[in-house]
Motif scaffolding. Structure first.
Motif, short mmCIF file in Angstrom:
data_model
loop_
_atom_site.label_atom_id
_atom_site.label_comp_id
_atom_site.label_asym_id
_atom_site.label_seq_id
_atom_site.Cartn_x
_atom_site.Cartn_y
_atom_site.Cartn_z
N SER A 38 -20.84 59.15 3.67
CA SER A 38 -20.21 58.02 4.35
C SER A 38 -19.90 56.92 3.35
O SER A 38 -20.68 56.66 2.44
N ARG A 39 -18.76 56.26 3.56
CA ARG A 39 -18.35 55.17 2.67
C ARG A 39 -18.44 53.80 3.33
O ARG A 39 -18.47 52.79 2.65
N THR A 40 -18.48 53.78 4.65
CA THR A 40 -18.59 52.51 5.36
C THR A 40 -19.66 52.64 6.44
O THR A 40 -20.06 53.76 6.81
N LEU A 41 -20.11 51.51 6.94
CA LEU A 41 -21.10 51.53 8.01
C LEU A 41 -20.55 52.20 9.26
O LEU A 41 -21.24 52.97 9.93
N ASP A 42 -19.28 51.95 9.58
CA ASP A 42 -18.67 52.58 10.75
C ASP A 42 -18.59 54.10 10.57
O ASP A 42 -18.82 54.86 11.51
N ASP A 43 -18.26 54.54 9.36
CA ASP A 43 -18.21 55.97 9.07
C ASP A 43 -19.61 56.58 9.19
O ASP A 43 -19.79 57.65 9.76
N LEU A 44 -20.60 55.88 8.66
CA LEU A 44 -21.99 56.34 8.76
C LEU A 44 -22.40 56.50 10.21
O LEU A 44 -22.96 57.51 10.62
N ARG A 45 -22.07 55.48 11.01
CA ARG A 45 -22.42 55.51 12.44
C ARG A 45 -21.75 56.68 13.15
O ARG A 45 -22.40 57.41 13.90
N ALA A 46 -20.48 56.89 12.87
CA ALA A 46 -19.75 57.98 13.53
C ALA A 46 -20.31 59.34 13.13
O ALA A 46 -20.49 60.23 13.98
N ARG A 47 -20.56 59.51 11.85
CA ARG A 47 -21.11 60.80 11.39
C ARG A 47 -22.51 61.05 11.94
O ARG A 47 -22.83 62.15 12.36
N ALA A 48 -23.34 60.01 11.92
CA ALA A 48 -24.70 60.16 12.44
C ALA A 48 -24.68 60.50 13.92
O ALA A 48 -25.39 61.41 14.36
N LEU A 49 -23.84 59.80 14.69
CA LEU A 49 -23.76 60.08 16.13
C LEU A 49 -23.31 61.51 16.38
O LEU A 49 -23.87 62.21 17.23
N LYS A 50 -22.32 61.98 15.61
CA LYS A 50 -21.83 63.35 15.78
C LYS A 50 -22.97 64.35 15.60
O LYS A 50 -23.14 65.27 16.41
N HIS A 51 -23.77 64.15 14.59
CA HIS A 51 -24.86 65.09 14.32
C HIS A 51 -26.01 64.93 15.30
O HIS A 51 -26.60 65.93 15.74
N ILE A 52 -26.30 63.70 15.68
CA ILE A 52 -27.36 63.49 16.67
C ILE A 52 -26.98 64.16 17.98
O ILE A 52 -27.79 64.84 18.60
N GLN A 53 -25.73 63.99 18.39
CA GLN A 53 -25.27 64.62 19.63
C GLN A 53 -25.36 66.14 19.54
O GLN A 53 -25.74 66.80 20.50
N SER A 54 -25.01 66.70 18.40
CA SER A 54 -25.02 68.16 18.28
C SER A 54 -26.44 68.73 18.28
O SER A 54 -26.66 69.85 18.73
N VAL A 55 -27.40 67.94 17.80
CA VAL A 55 -28.77 68.45 17.71
C VAL A 55 -29.54 68.23 19.00
O VAL A 55 -30.18 69.15 19.51
N ILE A 56 -29.48 67.01 19.54
CA ILE A 56 -30.31 66.74 20.71
C ILE A 56 -29.52 66.35 21.95
O ILE A 56 -30.11 66.07 22.99
N GLY A 57 -28.21 66.30 21.83
CA GLY A 57 -27.38 66.10 23.01
C GLY A 57 -27.45 64.73 23.65
O GLY A 57 -27.38 64.63 24.87
N ILE A 58 -27.61 63.67 22.84
CA ILE A 58 -27.61 62.34 23.44
C ILE A 58 -26.29 61.64 23.16
O ILE A 58 -25.58 61.97 22.22
N ASP A 59 -25.94 60.67 23.98
CA ASP A 59 -24.69 59.95 23.83
C ASP A 59 -24.86 58.58 23.18
O ASP A 59 -23.93 58.03 22.62
N ASN A 60 -26.03 57.99 23.30
CA ASN A 60 -26.26 56.64 22.79
C ASN A 60 -27.49 56.62 21.89
O ASN A 60 -28.44 57.38 22.11
N TYR A 61 -27.46 55.73 20.93
CA TYR A 61 -28.61 55.54 20.06
C TYR A 61 -28.58 54.13 19.50
O TYR A 61 -27.61 53.41 19.66
N TYR A 62 -29.63 53.75 18.83
CA TYR A 62 -29.75 52.41 18.26
C TYR A 62 -30.10 52.54 16.80
O TYR A 62 -31.00 53.31 16.44
N VAL A 63 -29.40 51.83 15.95
CA VAL A 63 -29.70 51.81 14.52
C VAL A 63 -30.16 50.41 14.17
O VAL A 63 -29.49 49.42 14.50
#
Length: 74
Positions: A38-63
């Motif tokens: 990731s190069r930006t915080l928004d990119d980091l957030r999007a990538r992290a959410l994509k992987h979190i959703q694929s692993v545990i199937g959640i839609d929302n999270y808090y960083v």
């Protein structure tokens, strides 16, 4: 002979478990490499959410970003 069969079955079960562990670790490695690229915080957030959703199937999270010099969470 029964002992040899029991050992062979146990070895097969251990091998299958180790393969599952290797697969899980490889997925985690792939995710961490993707997130680390990731190069930006928004990119980091999007990538992290994509992987979190694929692993545990959640839609929302808090960083939370912590500042060790100050005892606060932003």
């Amino acid at each position: 002979m029964a002992d040899e069969i029991a050992i062979a079955l146990n070895n097969a079960a251990l091998y299958a478990e180790s393969q599952r562990n290797v697969d899980a670790l490889n997925r985690l490695l792939e995710m961490s490499r993707d997130i680390a690229s990731s190069r930006t915080l928004d990119d980091l957030r999007a990538r992290a959410l994509k992987h979190i959703q694929s692993v545990i199937g959640i839609d929302n999270y808090y960083v939370a970003l912590t500042d060790e010099a100050q005892t606060e969470i932003r």
